[in-house]
Design a protein around this motif. Structure first.
Motif, PDB file in Angstrom:
ATOM      1  N   MET B   1     -54.394  26.926 -20.684  1.00  0.00           N
ATOM      2  CA  MET B   1     -54.981  25.918 -20.220  1.00  0.00           C
ATOM      3  C   MET B   1     -54.986  26.250 -18.872  1.00  0.00           C
ATOM      4  O   MET B   1     -53.208  26.400 -18.728  1.00  0.00           O
ATOM      5  N   HIS B   3     -54.138  24.901 -14.817  1.00  0.00           N
ATOM      6  CA  HIS B   3     -53.836  23.158 -14.788  1.00  0.00           C
ATOM      7  C   HIS B   3     -53.264  23.610 -13.139  1.00  0.00           C
ATOM      8  O   HIS B   3     -52.416  23.897 -12.305  1.00  0.00           O
ATOM      9  N   LYS B  50     -60.676  26.647 -12.711  1.00  0.00           N
ATOM     10  CA  LYS B  50     -60.573  25.737 -13.775  1.00  0.00           C
ATOM     11  C   LYS B  50     -62.363  25.770 -14.915  1.00  0.00           C
ATOM     12  O   LYS B  50     -62.046  26.450 -16.301  1.00  0.00           O
ATOM     13  N   GLY B  54     -60.702  27.677 -18.083  1.00  0.00           N
ATOM     14  CA  GLY B  54     -60.512  26.205 -18.766  1.00  0.00           C
ATOM     15  C   GLY B  54     -59.209  25.937 -18.284  1.00  0.00           C
ATOM     16  O   GLY B  54     -58.757  26.371 -17.448  1.00  0.00           O
ATOM     17  N   GLY B  55     -59.422  24.329 -18.236  1.00  0.00           N
ATOM     18  CA  GLY B  55     -58.392  23.518 -17.931  1.00  0.00           C
ATOM     19  C   GLY B  55     -58.422  22.359 -16.823  1.00  0.00           C
ATOM     20  O   GLY B  55     -59.897  21.692 -17.250  1.00  0.00           O
TER      21      GLY B  55
END
Ligand SMILES: Cc1cc2nc3c(=O)[nH]c(=O)nc-3n(C[C@H](O)[C@H](O)[C@H](O)COP(=O)(O)OP(=O)(O)OC[C@H]3O[C@@H](n4cnc5c(N)ncnc54)[C@H](O)[C@@H]3O)c2cc1C
Ligand SMILES: Nc1ncnc2c1ncn2[C@@H]1O[C@H](COP(=O)(O)O)[C@@H](O)[C@H]1O
Lengths: 347, 279
Positions: B1, B3, B50, B54-55
């Protein structure tokens, strides 16, 4: 006796000095002169010193001495071959700690802005960006003269003078061409001090994989001797054909006001002014430019300004040496004609 | 993920600032506040990556309560969480004090949820200083790339990113370890249209507000005016040089006007490179 040091970052890439470095050595000498009496009275010495990093750049150190440095601190090694924030800023912050300069000037170039913010933070001191006037002046409550760093604020409508009372060095960044180029004096003498390189490749935390160079022509607006600029008064992007014709005839380059750039009439690299380039040519011709403050701050240092505008009250006339009230589409073709005739008469 | 953390600022729209010709004062009324344009592009890049990896995207800003509008706008643009660091004691901060508050806040957010990439704008258009990003990276001892124009790759497995940076002379392609900070130019990403769910969420969104009282323990001596080594010593209006001569084509004709202007330029010596020495 102590030494009051006025420092300049000497910017180079691939062995090419950025000329702003010499301009800053010129101002640093002026600042040093501002405090000389005060220093002499207290038995202190005042020196202008340069900080130079790179790989195999010792000959540039000598050039810096010819342009006004009394001493150069040289950090030479492969880790400095190309600019990277960490090796440069960490090394220079160490030098700042060691020598405690009073003032530190850095060019407001892409490289210099990146570096200045990092050094100021590492040294825990104040930094004033994009200064247009610098002097050492008396400030109430301060024992010694302080750096009075003046810069445009609020879109150039106000000039703000910033001081850094207690923290040292007093840092300022200055754009290219704000200050004049000092004379080169090949008889000047100075020391070159080689400083040990304490950072390694591992500290860099950035590896340059590739450098993609511009294929097209580089517009060197900042250092052009003649600039012909067009503004919104041209009415359409086609006006630049005429501007370019005049610039070519004069051996100059094309400049522009911001609305032309925003409208996509011409590239950003041509923009003159507060959010574009500061220029200082021998001759600046402004055609169809009203002369808003933000444009003027970028070009009023030109040696000679000709303004062409059909509005007799256009503010550009306030800074012009000669103002031609008229239609640029009549004036420029006539100018081309007369210049060609003069050239022919000479040939 | 993935960030990503983005620092955004609200700025007065400097293209609308003007001076009252009577008083010489700045006209502040009616100057709209906008999302600092470079920060909007930085946020767009964070959101784009993102969506790819994903994240989540966390946005942070230091400023008065009015900045909440800007943080809502960030949610509308695809940010997941927003924090406003706001306290009267932060007022009057110069770039050193601003970088202190942002760095300490980011340190804390990173403890809550480790950050892979920090996005800043290349500069805020109110001051154009471009100092806060390098300042924060220095305080956090992170690698930084300024004037980022394109993210080629982010590899969360190998913990590295490849990013292009545009300088005055060329474009550099640089590999950096994660976590890394970028200060972004507009080319980094296009600002997309907000999807409807983000738009709806943003309307009701209230960012978390952090103050001197916590959760970050700020050192009082390093924030606001007290933490700022520089002060504004004086303000003035720019000096005007002596205006030169005006020649009206309607009075003397275009030909004569141009002749006179060129003669003046020639005698000032500025045409010598074109026409030979001044006469
Ligand atoms: C923070 C900030 C930064 C800015 N930075 C810059 C900057 O870097 N550079 C910049 O240039 N601007 C900048 N601006 C914008 C600036 O305020 C002005 O809007 C801009 O300079 C105006 O451009 P102009 O003179 O081309 O257009 P206008 O102001 O529209 O002027 C056009 C002129 O052309 C004249 N004209 C029209 N037709 C003719 C004709 N046929 N022949 C001769 N004259 C004609 C008109 O009389 C008029 O004076 C900035 C603004 C802000 C707020
Ligand atoms: N008060 C603030 N809150 C959040 N981010 C900020 C603030 N001030 C500056 N920044 C960030 O730092 C960048 C550079 O700002 P500056 O150094 O002021 O030109 C901006 O584009 C923002 O990303």
């Amino acid at each position: 006796m102590s030494t009051r040091r006025f420092w300049v970052f000497i910017e180079q890439e691939e062995g090419h000095i950025h000329p702003v470095s010499w301009e800053l050595l010129g101002v640093a000498n002026k600042l040093a002169a501002d405090v000389r009496d005060e220093a002499t009275a207290e038995g202190d010495e005042v020196v202008v010193e340069g900080v130079l990093l790179g790989e195999g750049v010792e000959s540039l150190a000598q050039e810096a001495i010819y342009h006004g440095a009394n001493r150069i601190y040289l950090l030479d090694g492969p880790v400095f071959k190309y600019y990277r924030t960490r090796p440069y800023s960490k090394s220079i912050a160490k030098l700042v700690k060691k020598y405690e300069p009073e003032v530190f000037l850095i060019g407001a170039t892409t490289l210099g802005r990146d570096l200045a913010g990092a050094i100021a933070t590492a040294s825990h001191t104040g930094l004033t960006a994009d200064c247009t006037q610098l002097e050492m002046g008396e400030v109430k409550g301060a024992k010694h003269k302080l750096l009075l760093a003046t810069r445009p604020a609020f879109g150039g409508n106000i000039m703000a003078t910033i001081v850094c009372r207690k923290h040292r060095p007093q840092m300022a960044s200055v754009r290219p061409r704000v200050f004049p180029m000092p004379e080169r004096n090949p008889a000047a003498q100075g020391d070159i001090i080689r400083e040990p390189v304490m950072v390694t490749e591992d500290d860099a935390m950035a590896t340059i994989l590739e450098i993609i160079r511009n294929e097209g022509e580089n517009v060197n607006l900042e250092y052009a001797d003649i600039i012909v600029s067009g503004g919104r008064g041209m009415g359409s992007p086609d006006g630049f054909a005429l501007i370019k014709e005049l610039a070519d005839e004069l051996g100059g380059v094309v400049g522009a006001s911001r609305p032309c750039v925003d409208a996509g009439w011409i590239g950003y690299e041509h923009q003159v002014g507060q959010s574009g380039k500061t220029v200082r040519p021998k001759l600046y011709i402004a055609a169809g430019i009203s002369g808003a403050l933000q444009h003027k701050v970028g070009m009023q240092g030109s040696d000679f300004i000709i303004a062409i505008n059909n509005d007799p009250n256009a503010p550009i006339f306030e800074v012009a040496d000669v103002g031609i009230i008229g239609d640029l589409y009549e004036v420029i073709p006539e100018m081309l004609k007369q210049i060609r005739a003069k050239k022919e008469a000479q040939a | 993920m993935f960030h990503a953390l983005v620092a955004v600022k609200q700025v007065p729209d400097t293209t609308n600032i003007r001076i009252d010709p009577e008083t010489g004062n700045l006209v502040r009324e009616g100057v709209p506040a906008i999302f600092n344009p470079y920060d909007a592009h930085a946020l767009a890049a964070a959101v784009e990556w993102k969506r790819k990896l994903g994240g989540k995207v966390t946005v942070v800003s230091m400023g008065p309560p009015s900045f909440i509008v800007t943080l809502r706008e960030a949610i509308e643009m695809g940010a997941d969480e927003a924090y406003l660091v706001s306290d009267r004691k932060f007022a009057g901060a110069d770039t050193l004090a601003t970088s202190y508050v942002l760095a300490e806040t980011i340190r804390r957010l990173n403890e809550q949820d480790p950050v892979d990439m920090i996005f800043f704008g290349k500069q805020a258009i109110d001051g154009d200083t471009a100092q806060v990003g390098p300042g924060v990276a220095t305080r956090l001892d992170l690698p930084i790339l300024t004037y980022a124009v394109k993210i080629r790759d982010i590899d969360l497995e190998a913990r590295k990113a490849i990013v292009e940076r545009k300088t005055e002379r060329w474009v550099e392609v640089v590999e950096l370890p994660l976590p890394v900070m970028l200060t972004c130019d507009k080319e980094i990403a296009e600002i997309p249209f907000a999807p409807l769910p983000d738009l709806i969420r943003s309307l009701k969104y209230d960012p978390e507000v952090w103050t001197m009282a916590g959760p970050v323990e700020f050192d009082r001596g390093q924030v606001g005016v007290r933490g700022s080594p520089t002060i504004v010593y004086k303000m003035g209006t720019p000096e005007l040089p002596e205006p030169g001569e005006k020649i009206n084509t309607r009075e003397v004709g275009v030909e004569a006007a141009v002749r006179e202007a060129l003669a003046k330029a020639e005698s000032a010596g500025v045409l010598s490179a074109v026409l030979g020495g001044a006469k």
